[in-house]
Design a protein around this motif. Structure first.
Motif, PDB file in Angstrom:
ATOM      1  N   UNK A  76      12.811  -1.294   0.265  1.00 30.17           N
ATOM      2  CA  UNK A  76      11.886  -0.759  -0.721  1.00 30.17           C
ATOM      3  C   UNK A  76      10.587  -0.222  -0.114  1.00 30.17           C
ATOM      4  N   UNK A  77       9.961  -0.943   0.811  1.00 28.62           N
ATOM      5  CA  UNK A  77       8.654  -0.558   1.341  1.00 28.62           C
ATOM      6  C   UNK A  77       8.728   0.130   2.703  1.00 28.62           C
TER       7      UNK A  77
ATOM      8  N   UNK B  24       0.842  -1.202   0.000  1.00 29.29           N
ATOM      9  CA  UNK B  24       0.000   0.000   0.000  1.00 29.29           C
ATOM     10  C   UNK B  24       0.873   1.247   0.000  1.00 29.29           C
ATOM     11  N   UNK B  25       1.932   1.234   0.807  1.00 28.48           N
ATOM     12  CA  UNK B  25       2.872   2.367   0.852  1.00 28.48           C
ATOM     13  C   UNK B  25       3.495   2.589  -0.521  1.00 28.48           C
ATOM     14  N   UNK B  26       3.914   1.518  -1.178  1.00 28.84           N
ATOM     15  CA  UNK B  26       4.522   1.647  -2.509  1.00 28.84           C
ATOM     16  C   UNK B  26       3.522   2.151  -3.550  1.00 28.84           C
ATOM     17  N   UNK B  27       2.274   1.718  -3.455  1.00 34.59           N
ATOM     18  CA  UNK B  27       1.250   2.173  -4.394  1.00 34.59           C
ATOM     19  C   UNK B  27       0.988   3.676  -4.198  1.00 34.59           C
ATOM     20  N   UNK B  28       0.818   4.092  -2.963  1.00 39.43           N
ATOM     21  CA  UNK B  28       0.581   5.516  -2.696  1.00 39.43           C
ATOM     22  C   UNK B  28       1.778   6.342  -3.154  1.00 39.43           C
ATOM     23  N   UNK B  29       2.977   5.834  -2.905  1.00 34.06           N
ATOM     24  CA  UNK B  29       4.176   6.541  -3.350  1.00 34.06           C
ATOM     25  C   UNK B  29       4.186   6.677  -4.871  1.00 34.06           C
ATOM     26  N   UNK B  30       3.842   5.617  -5.569  1.00 32.99           N
ATOM     27  CA  UNK B  30       3.822   5.644  -7.032  1.00 32.99           C
ATOM     28  C   UNK B  30       2.790   6.647  -7.552  1.00 32.99           C
ATOM     29  N   UNK B  31       1.615   6.658  -6.938  1.00 33.09           N
ATOM     30  CA  UNK B  31       0.542   7.529  -7.403  1.00 33.09           C
ATOM     31  C   UNK B  31       0.781   9.004  -7.087  1.00 33.09           C
ATOM     32  N   UNK B  32       1.574   9.280  -6.084  1.00 29.51           N
ATOM     33  CA  UNK B  32       1.790  10.672  -5.656  1.00 29.51           C
ATOM     34  C   UNK B  32       3.246  11.114  -5.790  1.00 29.51           C
ATOM     35  N   UNK B  33       4.005  10.469  -6.668  1.00 32.31           N
ATOM     36  CA  UNK B  33       5.427  10.782  -6.825  1.00 32.31           C
ATOM     37  C   UNK B  33       5.614  12.253  -7.192  1.00 32.31           C
ATOM     38  N   UNK B  34       6.498  12.955  -6.464  1.00 29.74           N
ATOM     39  CA  UNK B  34       6.732  14.373  -6.788  1.00 29.74           C
ATOM     40  C   UNK B  34       7.529  14.512  -8.082  1.00 29.74           C
TER      41      UNK B  34
END
Length: 121
Positions: free
Chosen positions: A47-48, A11-21
């Motif tokens: 990674x996570x 979930x952390x990786x998905x949120x990071x991917x979707x909100x990458x600066x």
């Protein structure tokens, strides 16, 4: 517990991917100067790990090219423990020109340091 940790990590990786600066844009000379300054930096991470994600997001935002070393691969964990002294991640390793190394462990301190590096160059 490992299953829950795995799910939360994804979930952390998905949120990071979707909100990458977005990375800051610099002229070629400025970017080369920062790349030269950070060429001897490496980030020991998982990674996570949420704190590692925080540091990687800062690196992305500042457009810093720092080598990532996942402690689950190769001998990076051994290197981290033997030379840095702790198994804690994230850890920024700064290799100095005299052959010595500095090891920075706190994500907040790493982000502040990298922000300083990015603005100084």
């Amino acid at each position: 517990m490992p299953i829950l940790r795995f799910i939360i990590g994804r979930i952390i990786l998905l949120i990071n991917f979707l909100t990458m600066p977005k990375a800051v844009k610099r002229d070629d000379n400025s970017q080369q100067a920062i790349d030269k300054k950070t060429e001897n930096y490496s980030l020991y991470q998982l990674n996570a790990c949420p704190f590692c994600v925080k540091v990687r997001r800062s690196m992305k935002r500042q457009n810093l090219n720092i080598q990532l070393r996942d402690i689950k691969q190769d001998n990076h964990l051994t290197d981290l423990v033997d030379n840095g002294g702790k198994r804690t991640v994230p850890c920024l390793r700064i290799d100095n020109s005299d052959g010595s190394s500095q090891w920075m462990y706190e994500s907040k301190a790493i982000v502040a340091y990298l922000d300083q590096v990015a603005t100084a160059a």
